[in-house]
Design an enzyme around this catalytic site. Sequence first.
Site: not given
Ligand code: ASP
Length: 344
Positions: A34, A81, A114-115
Amino acid sequence: MSFRKILLSAALFTATAVFAADLPAVKILATGGTIAGTAASNTQTTGYKAGDLGIQTLIEAVPAMKDYADVSGEQIVKISSNNMDTKTLLKLAKRVNELLADPKTDGIVITHGTDTLEETAYFLNLVAKSDKPVILVGAMRPATAISADGPMNLLEAVRVAASKEAKGKGVMIVMNDEINGARDVTKTNTTNVSTFKSPELGALGYISGGKIRFYKESTKRHTVNSEFDVSKLDTLPRVDIIYSHIDDDPVMAGAKGIVHAGTGNGSIADPTFEALKKAAANGTVVVRSARVPNGATTVSVPKYTEAGLLESDTLNPQKARLLLQLALTKTSDPKEIQRMFEEY
Ligand code: ASP
């Protein structure tokens, strides 16, 4: 321009040049997420395209980083991620170790979704072979959003990576003004910017009032004190996670290791226990973890111990899985693997 002015500006130029050359060299490895996400409007904070922007764009968006470090970027992958896999994890770990071994690198920042941020951070905590800072950073709002959290997070991550205080503390996540250790941190909220927390064991420090403030560090083995080495590995042993629930059934896949995300203190429904016992008897290493967010999974009812099941300590199932994968690259002896779960 008078001679005096020329001399003065030459002196200023030299001072600035020396200052820039003296800054710590921080390499930013970008993997997507993100923090590099874009959306159609500046109020869209879900359903955006993660990992859209390249590392140069992220660097150019935060010129203030240059006040703290000599920053350069490298794109490793451009993914969301939730699609992180062993191949990419190993590629990243090997590149991190290559850079850390280079005297020209003082610290590393990794931009990441963040995932699965906590998994990559913990994996690197176990396999990075240096006490130089390795900092992971992400964002909860895409780069195009009003109040995007990525730029400040990136600046703070670079500042921590460039700091002397961060040396030797293991791999860390810097987001939302908090510094959390890779072993204890977890994502606690699906959408909120204050999502990364170390429940119970707490953050290692903060960035506040323009200062990096550390208060503690983990007592567990990591980085230079770790026995794990990925330099010759192209893959990792398969370890599955089984998530416990009412009406659990004993269907198991053919894995070298299983982590059971149990109820309570790693409790297991009887039919599932019978299957795990059989798996352990057949040489699969089974580790009991918990779907409960806080507390250690400990030795519990005697039948678990008699069946040879191990305990994950405070590692959540996804981190227990990574440690078990690395443990299985060295041994399949349950006693030896339990030792590792106590030490890392
Ligand atoms: N779906 C995204 C990822 O993990 C969520 C994020 O980055 O917050 O790449």
